[in-house]
Design a protein around this motif. Structure first.
Motif, short mmCIF file in Angstrom:
data_model
loop_
_atom_site.label_atom_id
_atom_site.label_comp_id
_atom_site.label_asym_id
_atom_site.label_seq_id
_atom_site.Cartn_x
_atom_site.Cartn_y
_atom_site.Cartn_z
N UNK A 1 49.74 85.65 2.01
CA UNK A 1 50.51 84.82 1.10
C UNK A 1 51.92 84.64 1.64
N UNK B 1 52.05 82.97 -13.34
CA UNK B 1 51.75 83.91 -12.27
C UNK B 1 50.29 84.35 -12.31
N UNK B 2 49.47 83.66 -13.13
CA UNK B 2 48.05 83.95 -13.14
C UNK B 2 47.44 83.56 -11.80
N UNK B 3 46.44 84.32 -11.37
CA UNK B 3 45.71 84.01 -10.13
C UNK B 3 44.50 83.20 -10.53
N UNK B 4 44.62 81.86 -10.40
CA UNK B 4 43.57 80.95 -10.85
C UNK B 4 42.85 80.38 -9.63
N UNK B 5 41.54 80.57 -9.59
CA UNK B 5 40.74 80.12 -8.45
C UNK B 5 40.18 78.73 -8.70
N UNK C 1 50.70 80.83 -7.08
CA UNK C 1 50.96 81.88 -8.06
C UNK C 1 52.45 81.97 -8.31
N UNK C 2 52.84 81.78 -9.57
CA UNK C 2 54.25 81.74 -9.92
C UNK C 2 54.94 83.08 -9.69
N UNK C 3 56.24 83.04 -9.63
CA UNK C 3 57.03 84.25 -9.45
C UNK C 3 56.97 85.15 -10.66
N UNK C 4 57.82 86.13 -10.74
CA UNK C 4 57.71 87.18 -11.74
C UNK C 4 57.75 86.63 -13.16
N UNK D 1 52.96 89.82 -10.67
CA UNK D 1 54.04 89.08 -10.03
C UNK D 1 53.43 88.23 -8.93
N UNK D 2 53.92 87.01 -8.78
CA UNK D 2 53.36 86.12 -7.77
C UNK D 2 53.49 86.62 -6.36
N UNK E 1 35.67 81.17 -10.07
CA UNK E 1 36.01 82.34 -10.87
C UNK E 1 36.84 81.91 -12.08
N UNK F 1 37.54 88.97 -14.35
CA UNK F 1 37.12 87.61 -14.04
C UNK F 1 35.61 87.50 -14.26
N UNK G 1 49.06 81.61 -1.99
CA UNK G 1 48.13 82.71 -1.69
C UNK G 1 46.84 82.16 -1.11
N UNK H 1 41.81 89.45 -0.38
CA UNK H 1 43.13 88.90 -0.07
C UNK H 1 43.23 88.63 1.42
N UNK I 1 54.36 81.08 -5.14
CA UNK I 1 53.89 81.64 -3.88
C UNK I 1 52.54 81.00 -3.53
N UNK J 1 46.24 90.75 -4.91
CA UNK J 1 45.26 91.38 -5.79
C UNK J 1 44.10 91.92 -4.97
#
Lengths: 113, 114
Positions: A49, A99-103, A91-94, B98-99, B43, B35, A34, A46, A32, B103
């Motif tokens: 997405x 699926x980590x949210x990496x900035x 962000x990967x699916x389930x 889940x993507x 971050x 974070x 985002x 947020x 996905x 958040x």
């Protein structure tokens, strides 16, 4: 983790549309796209997405290329309060590690009055 | 107001102190995150909890110890920190890890280690 590439900074004038680009040529089929933004001295917020189709909400629109290798965040009328760092994140699916949210470093948007 | 509350907002601690950061959400979310944001750096994801189980630990030093007693609360226990640990510590939550979920972030705790 699949990577994204964004310009370091952009400038816009107040009340004009802003198009923030993001390249993600290694995106996988379940990633996905985002977008978050971070105003000075605040936590990230947020924005929007999507997966394949274009998305609209009260804050912005997300235009996704047909091959999904790039996307554009559209702010329809920039205001001074939109000045922030904008992050494009895959962000990967389930399940799984992706699926980590990496900035990353994001795009610093300056809005001129 | 995002629904994620962090306390305290500011904290100054000595290198030999023990302190805890608290994060609370009443959004009914099942996933919570810590974070770290150092000056002029992106971050960094530290920990991920899903249904109160730690599912991610990004090689964080043991002087940082997370705790998730229930799905609404997340703590970060700090002991014998170094000055380079001074940063903005942010908590976030999402419906699940889940993507396809967004958040929500708290305002952060600005930590200074002296």
């Amino acid at each position: 983790d699949a990577k994204t590439t964004q310009p370091n900074s952009m400038e816009s004038n107040e009340e004009e549309p802003v198009h923030l680009p993001c390249n993600h040529s290694t995106i996988s089929g379940t990633d996905y796209i985002h977008w978050y933004r971070q105003l000075p001295s605040q936590g990230p917020e947020y924005v929007i997405h999507g997966l394949t189709s274009n998305v609209n909400n009260r804050m912005a629109s997300l235009a996704i290329a047909e091959d999904r290798k790039s996307s554009t965040l559209i702010l329809h009328r920039a205001t001074l309060r939109d000045a922030a760092v904008y992050y494009c994140i895959l962000r990967g699916g389930y399940g799984g590690a992706t699926n980590k949210l990496i900035f990353g470093t994001g795009t610093l948007l300056a809005v001129q009055p | 107001e995002t629904g994620v509350t962090q306390t305290p907002r500011h904290l100054v601690m000595g290198m030999t102190n023990k302190k805890s950061l608290k994060c609370e959400q009443h959004l009914g979310h099942n996933a919570m995150y810590w974070y770290k944001q150092s000056a002029k750096k992106p971050l960094e994801l530290m920990f991920v909890y899903s249904l109160e189980e730690r599912v991610e630990n990004n090689s964080v030093p043991s002087r940082f110890s997370p705790e998730c007693p229930n799905s609404s609360h997340l703590f970060l226990h700090l002991h014998t920190l170094q000055p380079e640990d001074s940063a903005l510590y942010l908590c976030a939550s999402s419906q699940d890890p889940d993507g396809n979920t967004e958040a929500f972030f708290g305002q952060g705790t600005r930590l200074t280690v002296v």
